[in-house]
Design a protein around this motif. Sequence first.
Motif, mmCIF file in Angstrom:
data_model
loop_
_atom_site.group_PDB
_atom_site.id
_atom_site.type_symbol
_atom_site.label_atom_id
_atom_site.label_comp_id
_atom_site.label_asym_id
_atom_site.label_seq_id
_atom_site.Cartn_x
_atom_site.Cartn_y
_atom_site.Cartn_z
ATOM 1 N N LEU A 1 0.866 -1.169 0.000
ATOM 2 C CA LEU A 1 0.000 0.000 0.000
ATOM 3 C C LEU A 1 0.906 1.222 0.000
ATOM 4 N N VAL A 2 0.895 1.943 -1.098
ATOM 5 C CA VAL A 2 1.794 3.071 -1.311
ATOM 6 C C VAL A 2 1.041 4.369 -1.008
ATOM 7 N N VAL A 3 1.533 5.109 -0.032
ATOM 8 C CA VAL A 3 0.913 6.363 0.387
ATOM 9 C C VAL A 3 1.693 7.516 -0.226
ATOM 10 N N ASN A 4 0.968 8.496 -0.778
ATOM 11 C CA ASN A 4 1.675 9.633 -1.373
ATOM 12 C C ASN A 4 2.545 10.335 -0.332
ATOM 13 N N LYS A 5 3.697 10.813 -0.770
ATOM 14 C CA LYS A 5 4.582 11.555 0.123
ATOM 15 C C LYS A 5 3.934 12.892 0.495
ATOM 16 N N PRO A 6 4.354 13.487 1.604
ATOM 17 C CA PRO A 6 3.840 14.818 1.954
ATOM 18 C C PRO A 6 4.055 15.807 0.811
ATOM 19 N N SER A 7 3.087 16.657 0.604
ATOM 20 C CA SER A 7 3.087 17.523 -0.573
ATOM 21 C C SER A 7 4.306 18.434 -0.632
ATOM 22 N N TRP A 8 4.825 18.851 0.529
ATOM 23 C CA TRP A 8 5.972 19.768 0.503
ATOM 24 C C TRP A 8 7.263 19.060 0.089
ATOM 25 N N HIS A 9 7.237 17.737 -0.008
ATOM 26 C CA HIS A 9 8.397 16.994 -0.508
ATOM 27 C C HIS A 9 8.420 16.935 -2.031
ATOM 28 N N LEU A 10 7.299 17.254 -2.656
ATOM 29 C CA LEU A 10 7.178 17.053 -4.105
ATOM 30 C C LEU A 10 6.788 18.324 -4.847
ATOM 31 N N GLY A 11 7.124 19.487 -4.297
ATOM 32 C CA GLY A 11 6.811 20.709 -5.013
ATOM 33 C C GLY A 11 6.428 21.839 -4.079
ATOM 34 N N ASP A 12 5.856 22.886 -4.647
ATOM 35 C CA ASP A 12 5.463 24.052 -3.878
ATOM 36 C C ASP A 12 4.286 23.730 -2.965
ATOM 37 N N LEU A 13 4.092 24.564 -1.948
ATOM 38 C CA LEU A 13 2.950 24.389 -1.069
ATOM 39 C C LEU A 13 1.652 24.612 -1.837
ATOM 40 N N PRO A 14 0.627 23.818 -1.567
ATOM 41 C CA PRO A 14 -0.641 23.969 -2.294
ATOM 42 C C PRO A 14 -1.417 25.192 -1.820
ATOM 43 N N ASP A 15 -2.179 25.750 -2.745
ATOM 44 C CA ASP A 15 -3.101 26.827 -2.415
ATOM 45 C C ASP A 15 -4.551 26.417 -2.637
ATOM 46 N N ALA A 16 -4.741 25.270 -3.288
ATOM 47 C CA ALA A 16 -6.086 24.791 -3.616
ATOM 48 C C ALA A 16 -6.033 23.279 -3.801
ATOM 49 N N GLY A 17 -7.201 22.670 -3.847
ATOM 50 C CA GLY A 17 -7.265 21.225 -4.000
ATOM 51 C C GLY A 17 -6.580 20.728 -5.257
ATOM 52 N N ALA A 18 -6.696 21.479 -6.345
ATOM 53 C CA ALA A 18 -6.106 21.046 -7.611
ATOM 54 C C ALA A 18 -4.593 20.931 -7.539
ATOM 55 N N ASP A 19 -3.977 21.638 -6.587
ATOM 56 C CA ASP A 19 -2.519 21.609 -6.470
ATOM 57 C C ASP A 19 -2.001 20.262 -5.968
ATOM 58 N N PHE A 20 -2.887 19.407 -5.489
ATOM 59 C CA PHE A 20 -2.486 18.078 -5.036
ATOM 60 C C PHE A 20 -2.444 17.067 -6.185
ATOM 61 N N GLU A 21 -2.945 17.464 -7.343
ATOM 62 C CA GLU A 21 -3.092 16.488 -8.426
ATOM 63 C C GLU A 21 -1.762 15.863 -8.837
ATOM 64 N N HIS A 22 -0.709 16.680 -8.969
ATOM 65 C CA HIS A 22 0.565 16.113 -9.425
ATOM 66 C C HIS A 22 1.147 15.160 -8.387
ATOM 67 N N ILE A 23 0.856 15.404 -7.101
ATOM 68 C CA ILE A 23 1.317 14.507 -6.037
ATOM 69 C C ILE A 23 0.619 13.155 -6.160
ATOM 70 N N PHE A 24 -0.684 13.191 -6.359
ATOM 71 C CA PHE A 24 -1.444 11.956 -6.479
ATOM 72 C C PHE A 24 -1.074 11.209 -7.761
ATOM 73 N N GLU A 25 -0.906 11.936 -8.853
ATOM 74 C CA GLU A 25 -0.562 11.282 -10.111
ATOM 75 C C GLU A 25 0.822 10.635 -10.045
ATOM 76 N N THR A 26 1.758 11.287 -9.355
ATOM 77 C CA THR A 26 3.083 10.692 -9.163
ATOM 78 C C THR A 26 2.974 9.364 -8.426
#
Length: 279
Positions: free
Chosen positions: A34-59
């Motif tokens: 079971l692979v859990v996405n890494k914390p968002s700040w490890h994979l790019g800029d801090l999110p400002d909206a829900g859509a900003d999580f998409e690249h984290i989930f897709e990765t």
Amino acid sequence: MEPILDNHLHLDPDHGRGIEAVKDFSRSGGTHLLVVNKPSWHLGDLPDAGADFEHIFETTLGAVAEATDVLSGRAWPVLGVHPGLISQLTDAGHSPAEAGGIMRAGLDLAAEYVADGAALGLKSGRPHYEVSDAVWKASNDVLKHALALGAENDCAVQLHTEGSEDLTEIADWAEERGLSAHRVVKHYANGRLKGPTPSVICDKDELRRAAEGDEPFMMETDFIDDPQRPGAVMGPKTVPRRVNWLREEGFEGAMHSAHVETPEDIYGIDTVGTLAERS
């Protein structure tokens, strides 16, 4: 071959070991992840909206697909928002309420992946360190939102929380929202836990405590796949090695429960069937 599941680890195909870690797990006898996405700040800029999580989930989805190609069983993604993000956002100038709104929006997006069948479950929680009352309240509001989404989408919710052996309060919150408490999974748990189902970190003493009890549990490494911290928290070979040790110690029944019965009960996955399909 009997299924061996690591219930919580991370893969970073761009910066970490990625598929090489999966190969280590597989060569050691591991079959399912079971692979859990890494914390968002490890994979790019801090999110400002829900859509900003998409690249984290897709990765994460991409890493899961690659892992499944290597494994004798398969991998599944668990998507969500790390509770430590609230501190990153408030440090960047957001109010706790604003930060909580961004995090709930990220969970809403993760739930869309679950609803579409692309993800198995959700990840949420609350800080495991001291925070202000306002941050604590906002964090609990995010956690409750995740539990409600779990009920709405009929899926399990993995939690990152403070260390505790009694989280009946959170289990009650889940039941109030229509999510069975046993489908709430405490990541990085000790061998005994009241309330949610423990996903026991692979410390030998804690695993023995879990195996000697009669309550359901699963096993994890929380491998973080960070090149700056190789092997942290535990390496990908650890769950298979601990399973072999526990079998040698006479806990064959507990291992069948932890890697077959409990995952099926909580997530609805068939670790035996998916292993047979690929053999």
